[in-house]
Design an enzyme around this catalytic site. Sequence first.
Site, PDB file in Angstrom:
ATOM      1  N   SER A 159     -47.324   0.967 -36.479  1.00 58.95           N
ATOM      2  CA  SER A 159     -47.705   1.164 -37.881  1.00 58.95           C
ATOM      3  C   SER A 159     -47.477  -0.155 -38.608  1.00 58.95           C
ATOM      4  O   SER A 159     -46.335  -0.591 -38.775  1.00 58.95           O
ATOM      5  CB  SER A 159     -46.853   2.269 -38.516  1.00 58.95           C
ATOM      6  OG  SER A 159     -47.129   3.508 -37.909  1.00 58.95           O
ATOM      7  N   LYS A 193     -52.802   6.200 -41.387  1.00 56.72           N
ATOM      8  CA  LYS A 193     -51.371   6.388 -41.087  1.00 56.72           C
ATOM      9  C   LYS A 193     -50.539   6.338 -42.361  1.00 56.72           C
ATOM     10  O   LYS A 193     -49.586   7.106 -42.526  1.00 56.72           O
ATOM     11  CB  LYS A 193     -50.896   5.324 -40.098  1.00 56.72           C
ATOM     12  CG  LYS A 193     -49.406   5.423 -39.728  1.00 56.72           C
ATOM     13  CD  LYS A 193     -49.069   6.784 -39.098  1.00 56.72           C
ATOM     14  CE  LYS A 193     -47.574   6.960 -38.851  1.00 56.72           C
ATOM     15  NZ  LYS A 193     -47.064   6.185 -37.726  1.00 56.72           N
ATOM     16  N   LYS A 220     -39.701   2.032 -44.162  1.00 56.72           N
ATOM     17  CA  LYS A 220     -40.647   0.929 -43.965  1.00 56.72           C
ATOM     18  C   LYS A 220     -42.070   1.367 -44.276  1.00 56.72           C
ATOM     19  O   LYS A 220     -42.828   0.666 -44.957  1.00 56.72           O
ATOM     20  CB  LYS A 220     -40.527   0.427 -42.523  1.00 56.72           C
ATOM     21  CG  LYS A 220     -41.502  -0.671 -42.127  1.00 56.72           C
ATOM     22  CD  LYS A 220     -42.751  -0.144 -41.444  1.00 56.72           C
ATOM     23  CE  LYS A 220     -42.446   0.507 -40.109  1.00 56.72           C
ATOM     24  NZ  LYS A 220     -43.695   0.944 -39.418  1.00 56.72           N
TER      25      LYS A 220
END
Length: 303
Positions: free
Chosen positions: A96, A170, A238
Site C-alpha cells: 500500500s 486501497k 500510515k
Amino acid sequence: MASPHIAFLGIGLMGAPMVHNLLAAGYPMTLWNRTAGKCTPFESRATIAATPAQAVAGADIVITMLENSDVVEAVLVEQGAMAALQRGAVLVDMSSVQPSLARRHGALAAEQGACYLDAPVSGGTRGAEAGTLSIMAGGETDILEKVRPVFETLGKVTHIGPVGAGQLAKLANQAIVGVTIGAVSEALLLAAKGGADPAAVREALMGGFAGSRILEQHGQRMIDRDFAPGAPARIQLKDLRMILDEARSEGLTLPLAQQAHNGYLSLVANGHADVDHSGLLLELEHVNGARLGGFSHDSKRQD
C-alpha cells in the site's frame, strides 16, 4: 507451458502466506526479505536471494509486499531491483503506497522495458492464508490478463483503472476500515457500559443493517481482547495519513478519516503500534477510563 518464474520481495505477515499459496500452486520462486531468516521456512522449495536485485534478475513476474512507500522506494530504486528487471517482466506492487509513487514506479518500469501494475490487497492475514484476498489492480488490461492466474491463486482481482487507481481503491478501503473499527469500538463500549452483554449485542447487530465484516471479525476480537496483529495499528495509521494527504491534494476535507487518524495516532503514541488495528478499542477505553469485557450474565441489570 512452463509457469512464469516469480520473484517475491517482502516475506512478512502478509507475504509469507501469499508465498506459501504460490508455491503450493507450483510457481517457481525466488524470495528476498530484509530479515533473511523469514525466508528460511521456504528454503527447500524456493531460491533465496541475498539482495533485491539478485531476486529480480531473470524473473518473469516480480511481486513486492512491503511495509510502506519509503520501503518500496528503497528496495526498488535504491537497492537496484528496478534496474535489474528484465525486458518484458511484470512488476506488481501489492504494497500500500501513495498513488503518485505507483505512477512514478510505473514510469520507471517502462524505461526498463518492463510492465507495471499497482495491486494492493484487502483481507488481512486471514485472507492471505485462505487465498481470498481482494486485489485492487491499476494498470493496462492486457498486462493484468497476463498475470491473472497468479492473482487468482491469491484471491479475487478487480481492475480499477490506470496505474495508481489500485492504490486509490486501497485508500478508499482503508478509510472505511478505519472509520468502521472506530464505530464498532464505540458501539460495543456504549452497550457494555450500560449493562448489555457486548457479545449478544454483536450477535444481534450482525443480522441487521449494521452488519459488516468489521463487526463480525474485529467485533469478536474486541470481545475476546485478541489484539495479536493481523494488520498492525501502525500500518492503519500510515494508511490514514496517506488518505488525508491524498484528500488534501484533491482539495477535500474528510472529517471522519481525520478523526480515525487522530485515534490511531494516540493509540500508537501510547505504546500500541504493533497491536492489531482492532485495538483502537484500547485507545477508546483509555480516553473513557472504562473497559469492554469482564461481562457475565450475572452482572446484567435486573428489572
